[in-house]
Design a protein around this motif. Structure first.
Motif, PDB file in Angstrom:
ATOM      1  N   LEU A  71       0.827  -1.198   0.000  1.00 43.73           N
ATOM      2  CA  LEU A  71       0.000   0.000   0.000  1.00 43.73           C
ATOM      3  C   LEU A  71       0.868   1.257   0.000  1.00 43.73           C
ATOM      4  O   LEU A  71       0.613   2.189  -0.767  1.00 43.73           O
ATOM      5  N   SER A  72       1.893   1.278   0.815  1.00 41.94           N
ATOM      6  CA  SER A  72       2.755   2.468   0.850  1.00 41.94           C
ATOM      7  C   SER A  72       3.502   2.635  -0.475  1.00 41.94           C
ATOM      8  O   SER A  72       3.686   3.758  -0.955  1.00 41.94           O
ATOM      9  N   MET A  93      -7.685   6.768   2.661  1.00 42.71           N
ATOM     10  CA  MET A  93      -8.882   6.322   3.389  1.00 42.71           C
ATOM     11  C   MET A  93      -8.799   4.834   3.733  1.00 42.71           C
ATOM     12  O   MET A  93      -9.233   4.413   4.808  1.00 42.71           O
ATOM     13  N   ILE A  94      -8.210   4.056   2.850  1.00 40.53           N
ATOM     14  CA  ILE A  94      -8.015   2.626   3.137  1.00 40.53           C
ATOM     15  C   ILE A  94      -7.088   2.465   4.332  1.00 40.53           C
ATOM     16  O   ILE A  94      -7.323   1.605   5.194  1.00 40.53           O
ATOM     17  N   CYS A  95      -6.050   3.289   4.407  1.00 38.07           N
ATOM     18  CA  CYS A  95      -5.126   3.219   5.546  1.00 38.07           C
ATOM     19  C   CYS A  95      -5.857   3.431   6.864  1.00 38.07           C
ATOM     20  O   CYS A  95      -5.539   2.786   7.865  1.00 38.07           O
ATOM     21  N   VAL A  96      -6.835   4.323   6.872  1.00 31.00           N
ATOM     22  CA  VAL A  96      -7.632   4.539   8.078  1.00 31.00           C
ATOM     23  C   VAL A  96      -8.507   3.316   8.340  1.00 31.00           C
ATOM     24  O   VAL A  96      -8.592   2.822   9.469  1.00 31.00           O
ATOM     25  N   SER A  97      -9.118   2.799   7.285  1.00 28.11           N
ATOM     26  CA  SER A  97     -10.025   1.647   7.436  1.00 28.11           C
ATOM     27  C   SER A  97      -9.333   0.423   8.012  1.00 28.11           C
ATOM     28  O   SER A  97      -9.927  -0.314   8.793  1.00 28.11           O
ATOM     29  N   VAL A  98      -8.094   0.209   7.621  1.00 30.72           N
ATOM     30  CA  VAL A  98      -7.376  -0.982   8.100  1.00 30.72           C
ATOM     31  C   VAL A  98      -6.546  -0.703   9.350  1.00 30.72           C
ATOM     32  O   VAL A  98      -5.895  -1.601   9.874  1.00 30.72           O
ATOM     33  N   GLY A  99      -6.571   0.539   9.833  1.00 30.09           N
ATOM     34  CA  GLY A  99      -5.911   0.853  11.095  1.00 30.09           C
ATOM     35  C   GLY A  99      -4.455   1.265  11.002  1.00 30.09           C
ATOM     36  O   GLY A  99      -3.787   1.373  12.023  1.00 30.09           O
ATOM     37  N   TYR A 100      -3.958   1.528   9.795  1.00 30.18           N
ATOM     38  CA  TYR A 100      -2.567   1.976   9.663  1.00 30.18           C
ATOM     39  C   TYR A 100      -2.402   3.434  10.067  1.00 30.18           C
ATOM     40  O   TYR A 100      -1.347   3.843  10.527  1.00 30.18           O
ATOM     41  N   LEU A 101      -3.451   4.233   9.835  1.00 26.53           N
ATOM     42  CA  LEU A 101      -3.435   5.661  10.159  1.00 26.53           C
ATOM     43  C   LEU A 101      -4.754   6.028  10.830  1.00 26.53           C
ATOM     44  O   LEU A 101      -5.734   5.289  10.730  1.00 26.53           O
ATOM     45  N   THR A 102      -4.771   7.204  11.460  1.00 26.58           N
ATOM     46  CA  THR A 102      -6.015   7.731  12.012  1.00 26.58           C
ATOM     47  C   THR A 102      -6.554   8.793  11.052  1.00 26.58           C
ATOM     48  O   THR A 102      -5.828   9.282  10.173  1.00 26.58           O
ATOM     49  N   GLN A 103      -7.808   9.158  11.250  1.00 30.92           N
ATOM     50  CA  GLN A 103      -8.387  10.223  10.424  1.00 30.92           C
ATOM     51  C   GLN A 103      -7.578  11.503  10.577  1.00 30.92           C
ATOM     52  O   GLN A 103      -7.350  12.228   9.609  1.00 30.92           O
ATOM     53  N   LYS A 104      -7.128  11.766  11.792  1.00 35.68           N
ATOM     54  CA  LYS A 104      -6.327  12.970  12.035  1.00 35.68           C
ATOM     55  C   LYS A 104      -5.038  12.937  11.212  1.00 35.68           C
ATOM     56  O   LYS A 104      -4.592  13.980  10.724  1.00 35.68           O
ATOM     57  N   ASP A 105      -4.461  11.756  11.045  1.00 36.24           N
ATOM     58  CA  ASP A 105      -3.233  11.623  10.254  1.00 36.24           C
ATOM     59  C   ASP A 105      -3.432  12.026   8.798  1.00 36.24           C
ATOM     60  O   ASP A 105      -2.502  12.515   8.156  1.00 36.24           O
ATOM     61  N   ILE A 106      -4.632  11.776   8.271  1.00 38.51           N
ATOM     62  CA  ILE A 106      -4.833  12.031   6.842  1.00 38.51           C
ATOM     63  C   ILE A 106      -5.561  13.342   6.547  1.00 38.51           C
ATOM     64  O   ILE A 106      -5.724  13.705   5.373  1.00 38.51           O
TER      65      ILE A 106
END
Length: 86
Positions: free
Chosen positions: A4-5, A50-63
């Motif tokens: 993903l990254s 948004m996928i990163c947030v969905s799978v827990g890699y990032l928070t909404q605040k991060d993006i």
């Protein structure tokens, strides 16, 4: 996570690369097509965040900040697209 990254990096690089490639083409129509490709890469990157947030890699605040930047890029690409069609 690595896949993903890696894909996100490719999208981020693809945005300006498509603009540059399109600008070097011989016609406005081709330039327009490459701006569309850049918009597609921008949309992919937004989705991947948004996928990163969905799978827990990032928070909404991060993006939040990257999404604001992508929105600005969207506006710039849309404006460029409109100007070349004048």
């Amino acid at each position: 996570m690595f896949g993903l990254s890696d894909q996100m990096r490719r999208c981020a690089v693809s945005i300006p690369s498509n603009i540059a490639e399109g600008q070097q083409r011989k016609s406005t129509g081709e330039f327009s097509k490459f701006i569309d490709y850049a918009q597609g890469s921008r949309a992919e990157l937004e989705t991947q965040l948004m996928i990163c947030v969905s799978v827990g890699y990032l928070t909404q605040k991060d993006i939040d900040e990257p999404l604001i930047t992508l929105d600005e890029i969207n506006k710039m690409l849309s404006s460029l697209q409109a100007k070349i069609h004048v």
